[in-house]
Design a protein around this motif. Structure first.
Motif, PDB file in Angstrom:
ATOM      1  N   MET A   1      28.169 -44.297  -9.604  1.00 58.44           N
ATOM      2  CA  MET A   1      26.967 -45.074  -9.861  1.00 58.44           C
ATOM      3  C   MET A   1      26.333 -45.474  -8.524  1.00 58.44           C
ATOM      4  O   MET A   1      27.016 -45.537  -7.494  1.00 58.44           O
ATOM      5  CB  MET A   1      27.298 -46.317 -10.696  1.00 58.44           C
ATOM      6  CG  MET A   1      28.000 -45.991 -12.014  1.00 58.44           C
ATOM      7  SD  MET A   1      28.599 -47.451 -12.899  1.00 58.44           S
ATOM      8  CE  MET A   1      27.115 -47.955 -13.764  1.00 58.44           C
ATOM      9  N   GLN A   2      25.043 -45.737  -8.549  1.00 57.90           N
ATOM     10  CA  GLN A   2      24.327 -46.119  -7.331  1.00 57.90           C
ATOM     11  C   GLN A   2      23.999 -47.604  -7.378  1.00 57.90           C
ATOM     12  O   GLN A   2      23.548 -48.109  -8.412  1.00 57.90           O
ATOM     13  CB  GLN A   2      23.031 -45.313  -7.200  1.00 57.90           C
ATOM     14  CG  GLN A   2      22.228 -45.634  -5.948  1.00 57.90           C
ATOM     15  CD  GLN A   2      20.907 -44.889  -5.901  1.00 57.90           C
ATOM     16  OE1 GLN A   2      20.474 -44.314  -6.889  1.00 57.90           O
ATOM     17  NE2 GLN A   2      20.248 -44.903  -4.752  1.00 57.90           N
TER      18      GLN A   2
ATOM     19  N   ASP B   1      20.337 -43.661 -13.437  1.00 58.65           N
ATOM     20  CA  ASP B   1      19.163 -42.816 -13.671  1.00 58.65           C
ATOM     21  C   ASP B   1      17.960 -43.448 -12.992  1.00 58.65           C
ATOM     22  O   ASP B   1      18.119 -44.255 -12.066  1.00 58.65           O
ATOM     23  CB  ASP B   1      18.939 -42.594 -15.167  1.00 58.65           C
ATOM     24  CG  ASP B   1      18.735 -43.886 -15.963  1.00 58.65           C
ATOM     25  OD1 ASP B   1      18.569 -44.969 -15.349  1.00 58.65           O
ATOM     26  OD2 ASP B   1      18.729 -43.824 -17.209  1.00 58.65           O
ATOM     27  N   GLU B   2      16.753 -43.128 -13.475  1.00 52.68           N
ATOM     28  CA  GLU B   2      15.544 -43.620 -12.816  1.00 52.68           C
ATOM     29  C   GLU B   2      15.294 -45.109 -13.028  1.00 52.68           C
ATOM     30  O   GLU B   2      14.489 -45.709 -12.308  1.00 52.68           O
ATOM     31  CB  GLU B   2      14.318 -42.825 -13.301  1.00 52.68           C
ATOM     32  CG  GLU B   2      13.804 -43.200 -14.683  1.00 52.68           C
ATOM     33  CD  GLU B   2      14.639 -42.648 -15.820  1.00 52.68           C
ATOM     34  OE1 GLU B   2      14.386 -43.025 -16.989  1.00 52.68           O
ATOM     35  OE2 GLU B   2      15.547 -41.845 -15.558  1.00 52.68           O
TER      36      GLU B   2
ATOM     37  N   PRO C   1      14.220 -42.487  -6.111  1.00 51.54           N
ATOM     38  CA  PRO C   1      14.959 -41.645  -7.052  1.00 51.54           C
ATOM     39  C   PRO C   1      16.435 -42.027  -7.107  1.00 51.54           C
ATOM     40  O   PRO C   1      16.995 -42.519  -6.116  1.00 51.54           O
ATOM     41  CB  PRO C   1      14.764 -40.233  -6.504  1.00 51.54           C
ATOM     42  CG  PRO C   1      14.499 -40.422  -5.043  1.00 51.54           C
ATOM     43  CD  PRO C   1      13.728 -41.718  -4.943  1.00 51.54           C
ATOM     44  N   PHE C   2      17.046 -41.798  -8.250  1.00 51.42           N
ATOM     45  CA  PHE C   2      18.474 -42.043  -8.385  1.00 51.42           C
ATOM     46  C   PHE C   2      19.248 -40.974  -7.614  1.00 51.42           C
ATOM     47  O   PHE C   2      19.004 -39.775  -7.770  1.00 51.42           O
ATOM     48  CB  PHE C   2      18.891 -42.015  -9.855  1.00 51.42           C
ATOM     49  CG  PHE C   2      20.389 -41.961 -10.061  1.00 51.42           C
ATOM     50  CD1 PHE C   2      21.173 -43.054  -9.758  1.00 51.42           C
ATOM     51  CD2 PHE C   2      20.996 -40.797 -10.522  1.00 51.42           C
ATOM     52  CE1 PHE C   2      22.556 -43.009  -9.925  1.00 51.42           C
ATOM     53  CE2 PHE C   2      22.369 -40.740 -10.691  1.00 51.42           C
ATOM     54  CZ  PHE C   2      23.150 -41.845 -10.390  1.00 51.42           C
TER      55      PHE C   2
ATOM     56  N   VAL D   1      23.935 -38.682 -18.500  1.00 53.19           N
ATOM     57  CA  VAL D   1      23.137 -38.363 -19.679  1.00 53.19           C
ATOM     58  C   VAL D   1      22.594 -39.669 -20.257  1.00 53.19           C
ATOM     59  O   VAL D   1      23.341 -40.455 -20.835  1.00 53.19           O
ATOM     60  CB  VAL D   1      23.977 -37.611 -20.727  1.00 53.19           C
ATOM     61  CG1 VAL D   1      23.149 -37.311 -21.976  1.00 53.19           C
ATOM     62  CG2 VAL D   1      24.542 -36.323 -20.134  1.00 53.19           C
ATOM     63  N   THR D   2      21.284 -39.901 -20.083  1.00 49.30           N
ATOM     64  CA  THR D   2      20.669 -41.151 -20.539  1.00 49.30           C
ATOM     65  C   THR D   2      19.375 -40.827 -21.287  1.00 49.30           C
ATOM     66  O   THR D   2      19.421 -40.342 -22.399  1.00 49.30           O
ATOM     67  CB  THR D   2      20.416 -42.093 -19.354  1.00 49.30           C
ATOM     68  OG1 THR D   2      19.583 -41.443 -18.374  1.00 49.30           O
ATOM     69  CG2 THR D   2      21.727 -42.511 -18.684  1.00 49.30           C
ATOM     70  N   GLY D   3      18.220 -41.116 -20.685  1.00 50.80           N
ATOM     71  CA  GLY D   3      16.931 -40.843 -21.315  1.00 50.80           C
ATOM     72  C   GLY D   3      16.815 -41.533 -22.657  1.00 50.80           C
ATOM     73  O   GLY D   3      17.184 -42.708 -22.805  1.00 50.80           O
TER      74      GLY D   3
END
Length: 292
Positions: free
Chosen positions: A31-32, A50-51, A131-132, A141-143
């Motif tokens: 993770m970031q 993610d974003e 950006p991630f 996998v998100t969105g």
């Protein structure tokens, strides 16, 4: 599908050692670390996958604590419809000044499920200008499927089921019977977004949350890092029969378990609710992915 809720948007948990959680999140999970949505610094850790500006927040506090389950709503209209419908159903709504700013969303309100788990409903999650970039090269996998899933221990199983299924409109995908029934529910094609079970003597709490990545090798490399860093492994690598996820479970520094997996099942409108005895739910096969 759910009437208004689209996905699990975020989780807020507590930990006594936030610094240890940062190391675990970056070095093991990939993770970031992000920034506080409102620019404040209260010692919390905001984590990206993610974003979005964040998906998991770790606040200073008792180990194992769950501060909020953030459920995303599709639009302002759906948000207001949900608020009105919950209020008309006699569910207490809490509005907290500046909460939307702290969460980085357009609007939010809070309530609690029948077992007391804090739930926030929001719309308009903030995207980060940067950006991630995973420090471990992971792609999550998100969105429209959201962060992943949360598995809850509850003490009011039928009332909790009525809340997520009857009131929010989540679909029951499967029921696992392990002495007591465990329901797997979701508002979107992800096999389950919120699962819950009542076990005598176990108080309401977050049992685990799941992160899904898009590559099987990413799971193998993460398992290597778990072993190399002496992270407690709760369940070794295996595939669930019901949601087809190939995953392992490890213990975070605050005691909350994290499932890390690949290949989760997507469910369409023609899905029939499944019934699984506990012994049929998963096969743990450590040899599937060797150390690399």
């Amino acid at each position: 599908m759910s009437l208004e809720v689209t996905s699990l948007g975020y989780l807020v948990i507590t930990a006594e050692d936030v610094a240890a959680w940062r190391t675990f999140a970056e070095s093991v999970l990939g993770m970031q670390v992000g920034r506080s949505p409102d620019g404040s610094d209260d010692g919390s850790l905001y984590l990206r996958v993610d974003e979005r500006s964040w998906r998991v927040a770790v606040q200073p506090g008792a180990d194992g604590g769950l501060t909020d389950i953030g459920l995303e709503v599709s639009s302002r209209e759906a948000f207001e419809n949900l608020r009105k419908r919950l209020s008309n159903s006699g569910i207490e709504i809490e509005d907290e000044p500046r909460l939307a700013e702290r969460r980085g969303v357009l609007d939010v309100f809070r309530t609690r499920d029948p077992s007391g788990h804090p739930v926030e409903f929001y719309y308009g999650g903030k995207s980060d200008r940067e950006p991630f970039v995973s420090p471990r090269g992971a792609r999550f996998v998100t969105g429209p499927l959201g962060l992943g899933h949360a598995d809850l221990f509850v003490d009011e199983y039928e009332r909790v089921r009525d809340f997520y299924v009857g009131t929010l409109g989540f679909q029951v995908r499967d029921v696992l019977v392990m002495g007591e029934p465990c329901s797997f529910t979701s508002p979107n094609p992800r096999h389950h977004t919120v699962a819950f079970v009542s076990i005598p003597g176990v108080p309401p709490m977050l049992q685990h949350f799941m992160l899904e990545v898009d590559d099987l090798d990413t799971v193998g490399r993460a398992l290597d890092r778990v072993q190399d860093n002496d992270v407690p492994l709760s369940l070794s690598l295996g595939r669930h029969t019901n949601d087809h996820m190939l995953s392992f479970y490890c213990e975070s520094p605050s005691g909350v378990k994290v499932e890390y997996g690949w290949g989760g099942r997507l469910v369409g409108g023609d899905h029939n609710t499944g019934y699984y005895p506990r012994s049929f739910t998963c096969a743990r096969q450590p040899e599937v992915i060797g150390r690399g």
